[in-house]
Write an enzyme that holds these catalytic residues in place. Structure first.
Site, short mmCIF file in Angstrom:
data_model
loop_
_atom_site.label_atom_id
_atom_site.label_comp_id
_atom_site.label_asym_id
_atom_site.label_seq_id
_atom_site.Cartn_x
_atom_site.Cartn_y
_atom_site.Cartn_z
N GLY A 1 80.04 1.80 62.95
CA GLY A 1 79.51 3.09 62.54
C GLY A 1 79.29 4.10 63.65
CD1 TRP B 1 83.80 6.10 67.40
CD2 TRP B 1 85.71 6.68 66.42
NE1 TRP B 1 84.80 5.86 68.29
CE2 TRP B 1 86.00 6.20 67.71
CE3 TRP B 1 86.76 7.09 65.62
CZ2 TRP B 1 87.30 6.14 68.23
CZ3 TRP B 1 88.05 7.02 66.12
CH2 TRP B 1 88.31 6.56 67.42
CG ASP C 1 85.63 -1.37 58.76
OD1 ASP C 1 86.12 -2.50 58.51
OD2 ASP C 1 85.59 -0.92 59.90
CG ASP D 1 92.78 -3.44 52.75
OD1 ASP D 1 93.34 -2.46 53.28
OD2 ASP D 1 93.18 -4.60 52.88
CG ASP E 1 87.67 2.53 67.25
OD1 ASP E 1 88.63 2.57 68.05
OD2 ASP E 1 86.58 2.00 67.53
CE LYS F 1 90.99 0.36 68.34
NZ LYS F 1 89.82 -0.50 68.64
#
Length: 190
Positions: free
Chosen positions: A47, A49, A66, A82, A105, A146
């Site tokens: 959490g 970000w 997430d 998902d 991320d 990322k």
């Protein structure tokens, strides 16, 4: 394992992870985040970000998703699901083509088998990119993801360049120097 200076700084400041400094650097350099933004945080746990977005722009609306659980953050809507099922989340899917910023991320669990890991990273990055493209507003919106320096990076960047007017690569100072992790930034979806 000893904590590096970024991890120690995050802990001292009461932050959820050292990754906030990576995103903060990219957001500052790109001047991407504005007040009242609609933001999607993919791979949001733990959490950090989402918390940073709310700290930088308290009026922004953040939707976080997430597979892993995430402790609540005031005014952040979290969905434990998902990313492949994002279109089944009515509260998010009703906002297609309306997000100002999508951040990710997300990374797969690594097996230690290079070829398998590279393929899993690439597939997850592609899914994340496709999600971002379908949920971002056209023109004035951005995407930060990322990824890792590997044999699929050039291919991924070329695919991303077909979806955004501008694509840049960042290696934030808070990234460990030995880490292959880097961030791709896309602005103004085509």
């Amino acid at each position: 394992m000893h904590a590096d200076s970024w991890a120690l700084k995050a802990k001292k400041l009461g932050l959820r992870s050292r990754a906030v400094f990576k995103l903060e650097e990219i957001l500052t350099k790109t001047k991407t985040l504005k007040e009242n933004s609609l933001v999607m945080d993919i791979g949001s746990a733990p959490g950090g970000w989402s918390e940073l977005i709310k700290a930088m722009t308290p009026t922004s609306n953040v939707y976080a998703i997430d597979l892993l659980s995430m402790d609540p953050i005031k005014d952040v809507k979290f969905f434990q699901e998902d990313i492949a099922n994002i279109d089944k989340i009515d509260e998010i899917s009703s906002l297609k083509s309306k997000f100002d910023l999508v951040i990710s991320d997300l990374a797969p669990n690594l097996t230690g088998i290079r070829a398998v890991d590279e393929e899993n990273i690439f597939e997850l990055n592609l899914l994340t990119l496709q999600t971002a493209v379908s949920y971002l507003k056209k023109d004035e919106s951005s995407f930060i993801m990322k990824t890792f320096q590997n044999s699929s990076l050039k291919k991924l960047r070329l695919i991303m360049e077909k979806s955004f007017q501008l694509v840049q690569t960042y290696k934030p100072a808070a990234s460990k120097s030995k880490s292959g992790e880097i961030y791709l930034y896309g602005a103004s979806p085509l």
